[in-house]
Design an enzyme around this catalytic site. Sequence first.
Site, PDB file in Angstrom:
ATOM      1  N   TYR A 197       0.026 -10.672 -77.132  1.00 32.14           N
ATOM      2  CA  TYR A 197       0.890 -10.514 -75.846  1.00 32.14           C
ATOM      3  C   TYR A 197       0.805  -9.168 -75.587  1.00 32.14           C
ATOM      4  O   TYR A 197       1.102  -9.032 -74.337  1.00 32.14           O
ATOM      5  CB  TYR A 197       1.851 -10.982 -76.244  1.00 32.14           C
ATOM      6  CG  TYR A 197       3.423 -10.561 -77.737  1.00 32.14           C
ATOM      7  CD1 TYR A 197       4.081  -9.449 -77.048  1.00 32.14           C
ATOM      8  CD2 TYR A 197       3.203 -11.592 -78.202  1.00 32.14           C
ATOM      9  CE1 TYR A 197       4.640  -8.607 -78.421  1.00 32.14           C
ATOM     10  CE2 TYR A 197       4.049 -10.385 -79.076  1.00 32.14           C
ATOM     11  CZ  TYR A 197       5.004  -9.767 -79.547  1.00 32.14           C
ATOM     12  OH  TYR A 197       5.301  -8.983 -80.266  1.00 32.14           O
TER      13      TYR A 197
ATOM     14  N   HIS B 276       8.182  -7.998 -83.776  1.00 30.13           N
ATOM     15  CA  HIS B 276       9.142  -7.605 -83.913  1.00 30.13           C
ATOM     16  C   HIS B 276      10.295  -8.233 -85.130  1.00 30.13           C
ATOM     17  O   HIS B 276      10.750  -7.503 -85.457  1.00 30.13           O
ATOM     18  CB  HIS B 276       9.605  -8.909 -82.550  1.00 30.13           C
ATOM     19  CG  HIS B 276      11.380  -9.640 -82.921  1.00 30.13           C
ATOM     20  ND1 HIS B 276      12.213  -8.737 -81.791  1.00 30.13           N
ATOM     21  CD2 HIS B 276      11.765 -10.543 -83.260  1.00 30.13           C
ATOM     22  CE1 HIS B 276      13.254  -9.173 -82.501  1.00 30.13           C
ATOM     23  NE2 HIS B 276      13.362 -10.289 -82.991  1.00 30.13           N
TER      24      HIS B 276
ATOM     25  N   ARG C 200       8.478  -0.258 -79.898  1.00 29.50           N
ATOM     26  CA  ARG C 200       8.259  -0.615 -80.809  1.00 29.50           C
ATOM     27  C   ARG C 200       6.393  -0.538 -81.127  1.00 29.50           C
ATOM     28  O   ARG C 200       6.013  -1.735 -80.457  1.00 29.50           O
ATOM     29  CB  ARG C 200       8.941  -2.301 -80.768  1.00 29.50           C
ATOM     30  CG  ARG C 200       9.015  -3.116 -82.414  1.00 29.50           C
ATOM     31  CD  ARG C 200       9.420  -4.895 -81.739  1.00 29.50           C
ATOM     32  NE  ARG C 200       8.193  -5.195 -81.475  1.00 29.50           N
ATOM     33  CZ  ARG C 200       8.223  -6.138 -80.438  1.00 29.50           C
ATOM     34  NH1 ARG C 200       8.836  -7.044 -80.212  1.00 29.50           N
ATOM     35  NH2 ARG C 200       6.674  -6.573 -80.560  1.00 29.50           N
TER      36      ARG C 200
END
Lengths: 455, 385
Positions: free
Chosen positions: B292, B283, B279
């Site tokens: 993160y 998100h 990805r």
Amino acid sequence: MSRLKQFVLPDLGEGLTEGEILRWMVAPGDTVALNQPIVEVETAKAAVEVPSPFAGLVTEIHHQAGETVDVGSPIITFDTDPAAGPLADVSVVAPHPEVGDMVPPPPPEHAVEPVSAAAGALIGEVGPGGRTATLVGYGPKSATATRRPRAGAGQAAAMTLGGTGGVTVLTKPPVRKLAKDLGVDLTTVTGTGPGGTVTRGDVEGAAVSSASAPDAPAYDPATREQRIPVKGVRRMTAAAMVGSAFTAPHVTEFLTLDMTPTMELRTKLQALPEFAGVKISPLLLVAKALLLAVKRNPDINATWDEAAQEIVVKQYVNLGIAAATPRGLIVPNIKDAERLSLPELAVALQELAATAREGRTSPADMARGTITITNVGTFGVDSGTPILNPGEAAILCFGAVRPMPWVVDGEIVVRQVTQLSLSFDHRLVDGQLGSQFLADIGRLLSDPATALAWS
Amino acid sequence: MSLGSPATTDLVTETTPVATSTSAGPELVQLLTPEGERVEHPDYPLSLSDDEYRAMYRDLVLVRRIDVEATALQRQGELGIWAALLGQEAAQVGSGRALRPQDFAFPTYREHGVAWCRGVDPLRLLGLFRGVSNGGWDPQEKRFNLYTIVIGSQTLHATGYAMGITMDGAVGDADTAEAAIAYFGDGASSQGDVNEAFVWASVYNAPIVFFCQNNQWGISTPTGHQTRIPLYQRARGFGFPGVRVDGNDVLASYAVTRKALDDARTGQGPTLVEAFTYRMGAHTTSDDPTRYRLASELEAWKLKDPLERMKAFLYKQQIVDGGFFEALDAESADLAARIRQGCLAMPDPDPLSLFDNVYAETTQVLRDEREEFAQYLAGFSGGQH
């Protein structure tokens, strides 16, 4: 056809009410293309680049970097047809109406009924040409209002506000009722909601006719006072501290102790290969002592669950370390700290500090703490009465370690002395438990060999 | 699942290892390398016409353009949220193109590329994310179920559907039989629903393909916290085959899915396809991945871009000339302009429509509530306040 178009700050996450302008990538006079990044905005969730919704010339930037802006407020104005000559009596097209329609912005206190700018459309009807915005007067946001047309008023009734008599105050029925109840004349209230609508907060503000100062961010030589907007970490800190101080009855106890053996042990440990490349700070050994003391006094590592009327004793220690960072005070914690060996704890502590210094501490790092240490000794201070991190039952304050006169075997000698203080939540921690816990930490630090007996 | 007690962490380091988030391991099925070299795989022979190669590349480009425009529209306040597929175009276009008209797909909320292959107008997707529609298309007509927001539940819907195919006797012939395909992600692989779907599909030998896009991150949770073995190996424990395909390789994604669907249609039962991908974006637009994950990981995956390798392949094979790319750029820009315009012009739904589909037949209580709400709304339209 209006050339000037405003772009209002959209809800960049889900249900956000404000964002801070981090950086403008364009300035008035710049020509921008559709979808060209124009501004970076930080919200509670993310820092994001916002692409331009228009192609054209930037005519005005309404909020500078550093300002916190409510969702729905105009942030930039574009001339979408600069080739058409100078701007004379061009009116601004209302901010993108879809924001109000799509995402009911702000929380109830600030919420205003989303004002549809789909021209001439009744609720549920489509205006001609889809969402062609309503023409309105040019000016500050109180004037950039659009409103729902009169029932049955038909189509395409573009409505101009501001300037032409007949004061109509835009607000929601509940706010109207509140104004009535409080005896506030709505026509005297300046609306601060999207499109200049009057919010509940506006009415309440008018009711107390508060002397609240408007935005005055800078130093005022006349009063010799500086007013700094409360936001971000400062606001969160304030809320957490007030919440904690006025819900948990705090008791603070103090202990002065001779830490010389621990300081000597620190030098010895530092020479071991296990600690190569890791710094053994006094804080590390205090943290270890606290963890061992928690093991002997597990009830200290607990929380008061007001809703369930239960005391929750935790079998894990997420050890919070209060850290002063460029963004303000934060309390990240080391998860499951009780399971870590001393070298692992040293590394965790080092990483936690480095992450905090760089401003990269994530919300997850700060969540679910169970007990906290605040290390005021680094500022050369001896002691304090710390306020509990909300949801925790105890916080240990570690003061400066100084050479001080100390009585050993009836003689005064110079020893490494420090002060510990422990605040605890008296709802669930009694004086006996708190005292034992603090005394245990003290014993471990004044005679580290005790750790062998207790671990 | 245990998320990271020290003991578990140690074991993980000892046993996982074939794959990290950037290297897929030797079992990866690949037909097109990141450099655009065509390679063969004994189990997945593939020969396509030049037109088919071009069409696949076109799909990749247009799907990415839709995604980029939708992300911009969200940032401009025109969509409430958007779940970007950036980086996962090949897994979606490859598997989507492998579907036959009679097959039925069950998507998550990120399958914009599959939707494209099923002929769903991108504007229909935007309507959902703009909050003006609860669905947007006829699932029966498109053979593409509505987007499912709940994580993993569509795997059960798909399994039930596939069991129905068997009961209808529509299994057997590779050309006319039907199959179902369930899309989900690495995060969903930990859901009970997904594991239950595996059990049912397995014991009923259902004609279904479980297509897992392992994009390495379940929001902020890395795959290492979801599984201690490569995900495709989980299928073995449930009693059906699993395969790991390069999800950034549109050709391999196509070939592997086609084989799995053929197996399903001919009564060979389910297959788990793990499309190993990444990805590249957040998100959703509410997320900030820089909090993160490391930039170095992103950089490593940029080199495996699904579009670039296909482009290099087309060039090297001399299947296209410069004019092809220019025309595609223009088509892509037109598409972006069309969906932007269409999105801005989308009408809000009638607020009273929320009462329409509560029950198949309306009730008196509902009628009363509708009437009451209509009166309340009418209160806003008056000119005098």
